[in-house]
Design a protein around this motif. Structure first.
Motif, PDB file in Angstrom:
ATOM      1  N   ALA A   1      56.818  30.516  40.965  1.00  0.00           N
ATOM      2  CA  ALA A   1      55.711  29.558  40.813  1.00  0.00           C
ATOM      3  C   ALA A   1      54.403  30.310  41.020  1.00  0.00           C
ATOM      4  CB  ALA A   1      55.836  28.435  41.831  1.00  0.00           C
ATOM      5  N   ILE A   2      53.388  29.941  40.258  1.00  0.00           N
ATOM      6  CA  ILE A   2      52.117  30.670  40.328  1.00  0.00           C
ATOM      7  C   ILE A   2      50.966  29.743  39.925  1.00  0.00           C
ATOM      8  CG2 ILE A   2      52.370  31.556  37.963  1.00  0.00           C
ATOM      9  CD1 ILE A   2      51.044  34.167  38.965  1.00  0.00           C
ATOM     10  N   SER A   3      49.787  29.943  40.522  1.00  0.00           N
ATOM     11  CA  SER A   3      48.632  29.091  40.181  1.00  0.00           C
ATOM     12  C   SER A   3      47.831  29.723  39.040  1.00  0.00           C
ATOM     13  CB  SER A   3      47.737  28.927  41.405  1.00  0.00           C
ATOM     14  OG  SER A   3      47.117  30.171  41.692  1.00  0.00           O
ATOM     15  N   ARG A   4      46.981  28.924  38.427  1.00  0.00           N
ATOM     16  CA  ARG A   4      46.126  29.428  37.333  1.00  0.00           C
ATOM     17  C   ARG A   4      45.200  30.537  37.839  1.00  0.00           C
ATOM     18  NH1 ARG A   4      46.991  24.067  36.607  1.00  0.00           N
ATOM     19  NH2 ARG A   4      47.337  23.197  34.516  1.00  0.00           N
ATOM     20  N   VAL A   5      44.682  30.330  39.061  1.00  0.00           N
ATOM     21  CA  VAL A   5      43.753  31.324  39.641  1.00  0.00           C
ATOM     22  C   VAL A   5      44.450  32.680  39.795  1.00  0.00           C
ATOM     23  CG1 VAL A   5      42.350  31.879  41.680  1.00  0.00           C
ATOM     24  CG2 VAL A   5      42.552  29.508  40.907  1.00  0.00           C
ATOM     25  N   GLU A   6      45.687  32.618  40.276  1.00  0.00           N
ATOM     26  CA  GLU A   6      46.439  33.853  40.496  1.00  0.00           C
ATOM     27  C   GLU A   6      46.758  34.536  39.150  1.00  0.00           C
ATOM     28  OE1 GLU A   6      46.792  35.298  43.171  1.00  0.00           O
ATOM     29  OE2 GLU A   6      48.535  36.628  43.051  1.00  0.00           O
ATOM     30  N   ILE A   7      47.064  33.738  38.127  1.00  0.00           N
ATOM     31  CA  ILE A   7      47.334  34.307  36.790  1.00  0.00           C
ATOM     32  C   ILE A   7      46.080  35.032  36.310  1.00  0.00           C
ATOM     33  CG2 ILE A   7      47.855  33.806  34.368  1.00  0.00           C
ATOM     34  CD1 ILE A   7      49.313  31.266  35.333  1.00  0.00           C
ATOM     35  N   SER A   8      44.933  34.378  36.498  1.00  0.00           N
ATOM     36  CA  SER A   8      43.678  34.962  36.053  1.00  0.00           C
ATOM     37  C   SER A   8      43.415  36.283  36.785  1.00  0.00           C
ATOM     38  CB  SER A   8      42.568  33.938  36.309  1.00  0.00           C
ATOM     39  OG  SER A   8      41.322  34.540  36.165  1.00  0.00           O
ATOM     40  N   ARG A   9      43.710  36.295  38.088  1.00  0.00           N
ATOM     41  CA  ARG A   9      43.495  37.514  38.883  1.00  0.00           C
ATOM     42  C   ARG A   9      44.438  38.638  38.408  1.00  0.00           C
ATOM     43  NH1 ARG A   9      45.192  40.300  43.077  1.00  0.00           N
ATOM     44  NH2 ARG A   9      47.080  39.073  43.349  1.00  0.00           N
ATOM     45  N   LEU A  10      45.702  38.286  38.177  1.00  0.00           N
ATOM     46  CA  LEU A  10      46.696  39.308  37.807  1.00  0.00           C
ATOM     47  C   LEU A  10      46.495  39.849  36.394  1.00  0.00           C
ATOM     48  CD1 LEU A  10      49.920  37.690  39.314  1.00  0.00           C
ATOM     49  CD2 LEU A  10      48.907  39.858  40.022  1.00  0.00           C
ATOM     50  N   THR A  11      46.049  38.997  35.473  1.00  0.00           N
ATOM     51  CA  THR A  11      45.937  39.424  34.071  1.00  0.00           C
ATOM     52  C   THR A  11      44.543  39.943  33.728  1.00  0.00           C
ATOM     53  OG1 THR A  11      45.318  37.191  33.388  1.00  0.00           O
ATOM     54  CG2 THR A  11      47.657  37.750  33.259  1.00  0.00           C
ATOM     55  N   GLY A  12      43.559  39.588  34.562  1.00  0.00           N
ATOM     56  CA  GLY A  12      42.177  39.975  34.256  1.00  0.00           C
ATOM     57  C   GLY A  12      41.560  39.091  33.186  1.00  0.00           C
ATOM     58  N   LEU A  13      42.253  37.995  32.805  1.00  0.00           N
ATOM     59  CA  LEU A  13      41.714  37.078  31.791  1.00  0.00           C
ATOM     60  C   LEU A  13      40.882  35.989  32.483  1.00  0.00           C
ATOM     61  CD1 LEU A  13      44.983  36.707  29.678  1.00  0.00           C
ATOM     62  CD2 LEU A  13      42.938  37.984  29.028  1.00  0.00           C
ATOM     63  N   THR A  14      39.915  35.432  31.745  1.00  0.00           N
ATOM     64  CA  THR A  14      39.035  34.417  32.358  1.00  0.00           C
ATOM     65  C   THR A  14      39.835  33.154  32.679  1.00  0.00           C
ATOM     66  OG1 THR A  14      38.490  33.325  30.277  1.00  0.00           O
ATOM     67  CG2 THR A  14      37.119  35.203  30.908  1.00  0.00           C
ATOM     68  N   ARG A  15      39.298  32.376  33.612  1.00  0.00           N
ATOM     69  CA  ARG A  15      39.991  31.139  33.996  1.00  0.00           C
ATOM     70  C   ARG A  15      40.082  30.165  32.827  1.00  0.00           C
ATOM     71  NH1 ARG A  15      38.498  29.863  40.282  1.00  0.00           N
ATOM     72  NH2 ARG A  15      38.739  32.011  40.973  1.00  0.00           N
ATOM     73  N   THR A  16      39.047  30.169  31.970  1.00  0.00           N
ATOM     74  CA  THR A  16      39.082  29.276  30.799  1.00  0.00           C
ATOM     75  C   THR A  16      40.220  29.674  29.865  1.00  0.00           C
ATOM     76  OG1 THR A  16      36.691  29.340  30.975  1.00  0.00           O
ATOM     77  CG2 THR A  16      37.601  28.253  29.035  1.00  0.00           C
ATOM     78  N   THR A  17      40.333  30.980  29.576  1.00  0.00           N
ATOM     79  CA  THR A  17      41.420  31.454  28.694  1.00  0.00           C
ATOM     80  C   THR A  17      42.766  31.039  29.268  1.00  0.00           C
ATOM     81  OG1 THR A  17      40.069  33.348  28.096  1.00  0.00           O
ATOM     82  CG2 THR A  17      42.414  33.517  27.614  1.00  0.00           C
ATOM     83  N   VAL A  18      42.935  31.246  30.590  1.00  0.00           N
ATOM     84  CA  VAL A  18      44.206  30.906  31.234  1.00  0.00           C
ATOM     85  C   VAL A  18      44.454  29.403  31.143  1.00  0.00           C
ATOM     86  CG1 VAL A  18      45.454  30.847  33.441  1.00  0.00           C
ATOM     87  CG2 VAL A  18      44.187  32.911  32.773  1.00  0.00           C
ATOM     88  N   SER A  19      43.441  28.613  31.490  1.00  0.00           N
ATOM     89  CA  SER A  19      43.619  27.150  31.490  1.00  0.00           C
ATOM     90  C   SER A  19      43.965  26.620  30.102  1.00  0.00           C
ATOM     91  CB  SER A  19      42.340  26.455  31.972  1.00  0.00           C
ATOM     92  OG  SER A  19      42.203  26.679  33.341  1.00  0.00           O
ATOM     93  N   ASP A  20      43.281  27.149  29.063  1.00  0.00           N
ATOM     94  CA  ASP A  20      43.559  26.695  27.694  1.00  0.00           C
ATOM     95  C   ASP A  20      44.992  27.011  27.296  1.00  0.00           C
ATOM     96  OD1 ASP A  20      41.000  25.849  27.616  1.00  0.00           O
ATOM     97  OD2 ASP A  20      40.245  27.388  26.230  1.00  0.00           O
TER      98      ASP A  20
END
Ligand SMILES: [Zn+2]
Length: 395
Positions: free
Chosen positions: A26-45
Motif C-alpha cells: 500500500a502506498i500514498s500518492r505523496v509517496e509515489i510522487s516522492r519515489l518517482t520524481g513526478l509531480t503530484r498532479t501527474t500522479v493524481s491524474d
C-alpha cells in the motif's frame, strides 16, 4: 513537442506509477510522487484513471501529519486475469492467473501422439476452456512453447515435437481471440518466472536449466531475457557430450538430452534396479511412467545404492555443460527446474560441487546451484510474467 512524444511520455509515466504501486502492499500518492520524481498532479491524474479502470483501489488512510491525511492505494489483484499456457510437455497445461501470479483455475489437454494443425486446435480448445473459467476482463494470453521461437514476432521457428515450423502463433491467436499475446520458449519463460516470482526482493542474474521431455536453459541477464542472435540462447540440450552415444530425436548422437532428460535418467535407474533383482519394488507401483519416476526420485533422495550412481552420472554431464555456461556468462545463480528438480537438494549440491571443481576457482566459489520451488507451474507463470511485463510494465 510532437504529440507522439507526449503520448509516449504519458504512457511511460503511467507505467512507472503503476509499477510503484504494484511493488508495494500500500502506498500514498505523496509517496509515489516522492519515489518517482513526478509531480503530484501527474500522479493524481494517473491514479484517477487506474481507479476508474478498477486496477487500483483506495485501501486505507494514514494518520495526518498536518493537513489532509494521505490515502493508501493498492493494486486490485483480480482486476484483470491472464491466461498462461505451457506447451512443452505431453499434455498442454494452462491456467487462469491473476495480476500477482496467483493461479486461479487450471485446465489441461493430452497431446500424446498429436502434432501439426491438430496440436494447434488443441491450443485453441485449451484457451477457450480457460476463457470460460473466469468472468474477469482478460489482460491477454501468455505462452511458453518448446523449440526455437522469435518472441518479438510471436513466431515458432521450429518445434520438433509438435512439428511446427514458421508458425505465426502470435498472429493466429491475436486474430482468433482479439487479445494481446506474449510468447517465449518454455525454458526462457521458466527463467523469467524464477526471476519475477521466486524472490521479488532479490532479483539476481540467473541461468535456469529445465529438463523434462527435452533439455534447455533460459538466461536472465540484467533483468532481461537473453534470446541470442537467432533466439537459440541456452539451447544446450543438443550439444554432443559423448562419442558413439545414443541416437537423439534431433538426428545426432550422444546429445546432452539423451543423457539427462528425465526420461533417460529414470529409464537407466529403473534398469539398474531391475538388474539388481529389485523389480518387485518397481512393479508394486504399477506401470505408469509417473509412478516409475516417483519411485526413482524417492530412491535417489533416500540414498539408494543402485539409483544414486546412475543419477549422479547424469548430473555429472549436466554439471559439465553448466561449467561452460557459468564460465561464459559469469552468472552465479543456477536453477534446476522441470522434473529434474524433483531429485532435490542432494542432486543440486552434487552439481554445484562439480561445477565448483571444474571452473576457475574465483568463479566456482560464488556459484550456487539450487532447485526451483515453483514446481510444475513454472512455465505458465513465466508466460504470465512476460505478458504482465509487455502489457502493464509492472514486473
Ligand atoms: Zn540432439
Amino acid at each position: 513537442m510532437k504529440k507522439t512524444n507526449q503520448e509516449e511520455i504519458q504512457r511511460h509515466n503511467s507505467q512507472l506509477i503503476l509499477k510503484t504501486i504494484y511493488d508495494r502492499a500500500a502506498i500514498s500518492r505523496v509517496e509515489i510522487s516522492r519515489l518517482t520524481g513526478l509531480t503530484r498532479t501527474t500522479v493524481s491524474d494517473a491514479v484517477a484513471r487506474f481507479i476508474q479502470d478498477g486496477v487500483v483501489m483506495e485501501v486505507g488512510i494514514l494518520p495526518s501529519r498536518g493537513g489532509k491525511p494521505p490515502i493508501l492505494l493498492s493494486i486490485v489483484d483480480d482486476a484483470r486475469h491472464l491466461i498462461g499456457l505451457d506447451l512443452a510437455d505431453n499434455e498442454f497445461r494452462g491456467a487462469v492467473v491473476n495480476l500477482r501470479g496467483k493461479i486461479i483455475q487450471r485446465a489441461c489437454i493430452s497431446v500424446e501422439g498429436v502434432d501439426g494443425g491438430e496440436a494447434l486446435s488443441l491450443v485453441y480448445q485449451l484457451i477457450e476452456q480457460l476463457h470460460n473459467l473466469t468472468d474477469r476482463p482478460l489482460l491477454g494470453i501468455g505462452i511458453g512453447t518448446p523449440g526455437l521461437m522469435d518472441p518479438q514476432k510471436g513466431m515458432v521457428l521450429n518445434a520438433v515435437n509438435l512439428d511446427w515450423r514458421d508458425l505465426p502463433l502470435g498472429d493466429l491467436l491475436r486474430e482468433r481471440f482479439g487479445l494481446p499475446i506474449a510468447i517465449a520458449n518454455d525454458c526462457q519463460a521458466a527463467a523469467l518466472a524464477e526471476f519475477i516470482f521466486n524472490n521479488p526482493e532479490n532479483r539476481d542474474n540467473l541461468v535456469l536449466v529445465k529438463a523434462g521431455r527435452g533439455v534447455g536453459a533460459g538466461i536472465v541477464l540484467g533483468g532481461r531475457s537473453m534470446y541470442g542472435d537467432s533466439f537459440g540462447a541456452g539451447e544446450i540440450g543438443h550439444v554432443k557430450m559423448v562419442a558413439d552415444g545414443e541416437r537423439c530425436r534431433c538426428g545426432n548422437t550422444g546429445c546432452l538430452e539423451t543423457l539427462v532428460s528425465c526420461r533417460a535418467i529414470v529409464g537407466r535407474a529403473s534398469a539398474a534396479m531391475e538388474q539388481a533383482g529389485r523389480a518387485s519394488r518397481m512393479q508394486a507401483f504399477g506401470d505408469s511412467p509417473e509412478a516409475e519416476s516417483e519411485i526413482i526420485f524417492q530412491a535417489y533422495q533416500d540414498g539408494d545404492e543402485m539409483v544414486v550412481p546412475v543419477v549422479d552420472q547424469a548430473g555429472s554431464y549436466l554439471a559439465k555443460a553448466l561449467a561452460f555456461l557459468v564460465s561464459v556468462l559469469n552468472i552465479n545463480k543456477v536453477v534446476i527446474a522441470g522434473s529434474l528438480a524433483r531429485f532435490g537438494d542432494r542432486f543440486a549440491q552434487a552439481i554445484q560441487n562439480q561445477v565448483e571443481r571444474e571452473v576457475l576457482p574465483a568463479l566456482g566459489r560464488d556459484t550456487r546451484v539450487v532447485t526451483s520451488k515453483l514446481g510444475d507451474d513454472i512455465v505458465i507463470l513465466g508466460a504470465a510474467g512476460l505478458l504482465l511485463s509487455q502489457e502493464m510494465g509492472v514486473v
